[in-house]
Motif scaffolding. Structure first.
Motif, PDB file in Angstrom:
ATOM      1  N   LEU A 101       0.742  -1.118   0.199  1.00 47.11           N
ATOM      2  CA  LEU A 101       0.035   0.232   0.003  1.00 47.11           C
ATOM      3  C   LEU A 101       0.830   1.341   0.016  1.00 47.11           C
ATOM      4  O   LEU A 101       1.629   1.487   0.776  1.00 47.11           O
ATOM      5  CB  LEU A 101      -0.952  -0.051   1.476  1.00 47.11           C
ATOM      6  N   THR A 102       0.766   2.125  -1.003  1.00 48.62           N
ATOM      7  CA  THR A 102       1.372   3.227  -1.090  1.00 48.62           C
ATOM      8  C   THR A 102       0.622   4.640  -1.091  1.00 48.62           C
ATOM      9  O   THR A 102       1.233   5.668  -1.257  1.00 48.62           O
ATOM     10  CB  THR A 102       2.259   3.372  -2.340  1.00 48.62           C
ATOM     11  N   ASP A 103      -0.486   4.325  -0.827  1.00 46.10           N
ATOM     12  CA  ASP A 103      -1.449   5.678  -0.615  1.00 46.10           C
ATOM     13  C   ASP A 103      -0.884   6.542   0.529  1.00 46.10           C
ATOM     14  O   ASP A 103      -0.399   5.999   1.190  1.00 46.10           O
ATOM     15  CB  ASP A 103      -2.840   5.381  -0.720  1.00 46.10           C
ATOM     16  N   THR A 104      -1.492   7.720   0.249  1.00 47.39           N
ATOM     17  CA  THR A 104      -1.107   8.687   1.533  1.00 47.39           C
ATOM     18  C   THR A 104      -1.401   8.169   2.967  1.00 47.39           C
ATOM     19  O   THR A 104      -0.766   8.343   4.153  1.00 47.39           O
ATOM     20  CB  THR A 104      -1.436  10.163   1.230  1.00 47.39           C
ATOM     21  N   GLU A 105      -2.686   7.829   2.995  1.00 50.32           N
ATOM     22  CA  GLU A 105      -3.305   7.279   4.388  1.00 50.32           C
ATOM     23  C   GLU A 105      -2.479   6.302   4.774  1.00 50.32           C
ATOM     24  O   GLU A 105      -2.337   6.087   6.132  1.00 50.32           O
ATOM     25  CB  GLU A 105      -4.906   7.000   4.267  1.00 50.32           C
ATOM     26  N   SER A 106      -2.375   5.228   4.112  1.00 51.55           N
ATOM     27  CA  SER A 106      -1.652   3.752   4.403  1.00 51.55           C
ATOM     28  C   SER A 106      -0.048   4.412   4.838  1.00 51.55           C
ATOM     29  O   SER A 106       0.181   3.997   6.019  1.00 51.55           O
ATOM     30  CB  SER A 106      -1.480   2.585   3.372  1.00 51.55           C
ATOM     31  N   ARG A 107       0.221   5.353   4.331  1.00 54.23           N
ATOM     32  CA  ARG A 107       1.843   5.623   4.387  1.00 54.23           C
ATOM     33  C   ARG A 107       1.896   6.640   5.840  1.00 54.23           C
ATOM     34  O   ARG A 107       2.725   6.242   6.640  1.00 54.23           O
ATOM     35  CB  ARG A 107       2.350   6.577   3.312  1.00 54.23           C
ATOM     36  N   LYS A 108       0.928   7.186   6.011  1.00 53.99           N
ATOM     37  CA  LYS A 108       0.705   8.067   7.166  1.00 53.99           C
ATOM     38  C   LYS A 108       0.687   7.098   8.588  1.00 53.99           C
ATOM     39  O   LYS A 108       1.174   7.218   9.509  1.00 53.99           O
ATOM     40  CB  LYS A 108      -0.660   8.971   7.166  1.00 53.99           C
ATOM     41  N   ALA A 109      -0.152   6.059   8.499  1.00 54.30           N
ATOM     42  CA  ALA A 109      -0.382   5.006   9.365  1.00 54.30           C
ATOM     43  C   ALA A 109       0.998   4.362   9.836  1.00 54.30           C
ATOM     44  O   ALA A 109       1.519   4.191  10.651  1.00 54.30           O
ATOM     45  CB  ALA A 109      -1.597   4.077   8.935  1.00 54.30           C
ATOM     46  N   LEU A 110       1.685   3.948   8.496  1.00 54.90           N
ATOM     47  CA  LEU A 110       2.861   3.450   8.637  1.00 54.90           C
ATOM     48  C   LEU A 110       4.080   4.158   9.424  1.00 54.90           C
ATOM     49  O   LEU A 110       4.866   3.663  10.130  1.00 54.90           O
ATOM     50  CB  LEU A 110       3.398   2.897   7.316  1.00 54.90           C
ATOM     51  N   ARG A 111       3.970   5.375   9.084  1.00 53.37           N
ATOM     52  CA  ARG A 111       4.892   6.525   9.941  1.00 53.37           C
ATOM     53  C   ARG A 111       4.713   6.361  11.291  1.00 53.37           C
ATOM     54  O   ARG A 111       5.558   6.527  12.180  1.00 53.37           O
ATOM     55  CB  ARG A 111       4.646   7.838   9.113  1.00 53.37           C
ATOM     56  N   ARG A 112       3.376   6.642  11.619  1.00 59.93           N
ATOM     57  CA  ARG A 112       3.015   6.654  13.146  1.00 59.93           C
ATOM     58  C   ARG A 112       3.713   5.305  13.878  1.00 59.93           C
ATOM     59  O   ARG A 112       4.195   5.178  14.813  1.00 59.93           O
ATOM     60  CB  ARG A 112       1.338   6.642  13.259  1.00 59.93           C
ATOM     61  N   LEU A 113       3.315   4.230  13.065  1.00 56.49           N
ATOM     62  CA  LEU A 113       3.804   2.607  13.719  1.00 56.49           C
ATOM     63  C   LEU A 113       5.363   2.932  13.880  1.00 56.49           C
ATOM     64  O   LEU A 113       5.718   2.268  14.729  1.00 56.49           O
ATOM     65  CB  LEU A 113       3.155   1.664  12.733  1.00 56.49           C
ATOM     66  N   GLN A 114       5.809   3.349  12.913  1.00 57.37           N
ATOM     67  CA  GLN A 114       7.345   3.305  12.767  1.00 57.37           C
ATOM     68  C   GLN A 114       7.825   4.335  13.833  1.00 57.37           C
ATOM     69  O   GLN A 114       8.874   4.147  14.693  1.00 57.37           O
ATOM     70  CB  GLN A 114       7.839   3.776  11.674  1.00 57.37           C
ATOM     71  N   ASP A 115       7.162   5.286  14.238  1.00 58.74           N
ATOM     72  CA  ASP A 115       7.388   6.267  15.235  1.00 58.74           C
ATOM     73  C   ASP A 115       7.450   5.527  16.665  1.00 58.74           C
ATOM     74  O   ASP A 115       8.007   5.777  17.536  1.00 58.74           O
ATOM     75  CB  ASP A 115       6.557   7.443  15.352  1.00 58.74           C
TER      76      ASP A 115
END
Length: 465
Positions: free
Chosen positions: A411-425
């Motif tokens: 998934l490369t959409d902006t919403e999935s990427r935002k979720a992934l950034r939160r999880l990585q943080d």
């Protein structure tokens, strides 16, 4: 008299909400959406029927078609297809489903059906458009182009990228006069004469405007320096409901009077980027607690059930209002947040790390809102746990599982990427805490060792020379 009654009703419901938790009383059955609107919102059905007597039948037809296309969009996204253009068309069709503009709805549904039948979305669908500076090739409405642009700006900023072309689409609001004119044009919905409910546009537009003008995304456009103050004055002195502390759409009724609603989502988006310069916070928290058993957008529930999306908005309100809340209100909030976490983890999280597509629009948002909720409550990050000192075990296992699923699905959409950034943080913070904890243990052991050696030396006899 009406304002006095509303104020008294808000205080009564807020107190009832607190007492129901403190004394563990049984809750009455949730009100219907229409009933809830009689208190904090407005039921638009009669106005749409005045505009088009066949409104209910036509809306049922088109929303049914839209739902089928939404599921197909979700299926193709989950299978790995990048769907930026399809998503833009879908969101426009969804917006139009809140209107009685049938020809426009039918055309956008046709466009979406055609796009999903293609092997892929256009390769340049996420590239910046030179003519207006937006990142939207497939929407027609200005506010939807603005929304897509906001998401792309945020996503690209996380990778150190900025816009290539000037954001000329923002010229439309770049003066106090232009800003007020635009907001005035969408604040009041006169459905009986237009067949359009402006709430969706108002909510999306104010989110983007708030974030951009408040500088939340950095210096991406040369805004008029008077604009920030103009926005604050419009919100605080003209728009905000002094009785509820909330913002929302104003509806022109049959008798010409305005019904000013108190909208959870609109209010959430405004306060999220206003930081500490809010007014009427006590009224705001009273309203938030008062309509916890009512229907969204004038309550927390979606068709009588909990929602990760709406719960996220409520938790953000709790966080911002926490310093002004009484201990009884805080205790109620703690109880609700524990239930929200439990609901998210046990009723919406799948075993493979994905989430059920409930009231979210897209696959990306089905990840983003649960992750945002869990992050906002501090489930993932102790540094964000503003409401409790208790431990919340299992969070890193969940974070790793969800992150792995997003990456595995491609998934490369902006919403999935935002979720992934939160999880990585969250994972980075957990690693830092783990390292800090290990260092603390090493330091304590070292101090203990040196202390023991010191006292042992003091007890040793001093031999004569």
């Amino acid at each position: 008299m009406t304002r006095f009654i509303l104020h008294a009703w808000v205080r009564f419901l807020a107190m009832a909400a607190v007492l129901s938790v403190l004394h563990a009383k049984a809750q009455p059955a949730p009100m219907s959406r229409g009933e809830s609107r009689s208190v904090f919102g407005y039921d638009t059905t009669k106005d749409f029927l005045a505009f088009d007597p066949q409104y209910l039948e036509k809306r049922r037809q088109y929303t049914g078609e839209l739902r089928e296309l939404q599921l197909e969009l979700a299926r193709q996204t989950a299978a790995g297809r990048a769907t930026p253009c399809s998503r833009q068309i879908f969101l426009e069709a969804r917006w139009l489903s809140y209107s009685a503009q049938w020809q426009r709805i039918e055309r956008r549904l046709h466009d979406l059906r055609e796009m999903l039948a293609r092997p892929a979305d256009p390769a340049d669908a996420r590239d910046q458009v030179e003519v207006d500076g937006s990142y939207d090739h497939c929407s027609e409405a200005w506010f939807l182009k603005l929304d897509s642009t906001l998401e792309e700006l945020e996503d690209r900023a996380s990778r150190g990228e900025g816009p290539k072309y000037p954001l000329q689409l923002l010229d439309r609001i770049n003066s106090p006069e232009k800003l007020r004119s635009y907001l005035d044009s969408i604040l009041v919905s006169d459905i009986r004469h237009t067949g359009i409910d402006n709430r969706f546009e108002l909510n999306i537009a104010i989110t983007a405007i708030e974030r951009l003008i408040q500088g939340e995304l950095g210096d991406v456009y040369p805004f008029d320096p008077r604009l920030k103050q103009a926005l604050l004055e419009y919100e605080d002195e003209y728009w905000q409901n002094p009785e509820t502390g909330y913002w929302g759409t104003w509806y022109k009724q049959e008798n010409g009077e305005l019904r000013k609603t108190s909208d959870l989502s609109v209010t959430f988006h405004i306060i999220s980027y206003r930081h500490n310069n809010l007014k009427r916070v006590p009224e705001m928290i009273n309203t938030t607690l008062a309509f916890k058993d009512l229907e969204y957008p004038y309550g927390w529930l979606e068709e009588g059930k909990k929602s990760n999306h709406h719960n996220y908005a409520v938790v953000r309100l709790f966080r911002i209002c926490w310093p002004s809340m009484s201990e009884d209100q805080r205790e109620l909030a703690r109880t609700e947040m524990r239930q929200m976490i439990k609901f998210c983890l046990t009723e919406t999280l799948n075993a493979d790390g994905s989430f059920k597509l409930m009231d979210e629009d897209t696959v990306g948002s089905s990840y983003m809102f649960p992750v945002e909720l869990l992050d906002e409550t501090g489930y993932f990050r102790k540094s964000r746990r503003f409401w409790t000192d208790e431990s919340l075990p299992g969070s890193m296992e969940v974070a790793k599982r969800v992150a792995a699923k997003i990456q595995l699905a491609g998934l490369t959409d902006t919403e999935s990427r935002k979720a992934l950034r939160r999880l990585q943080d969250a994972q980075r913070e957990a690693r830092r805490r783990s390292v800090a904890g290990a260092l603390e243990i090493v330091v304590l052991i070292g101090i203990g060792y040196l202390t023991i050696r010191f006292f042992r030396r003091r007890r040793e006899p001093v031999l004569p020379n």
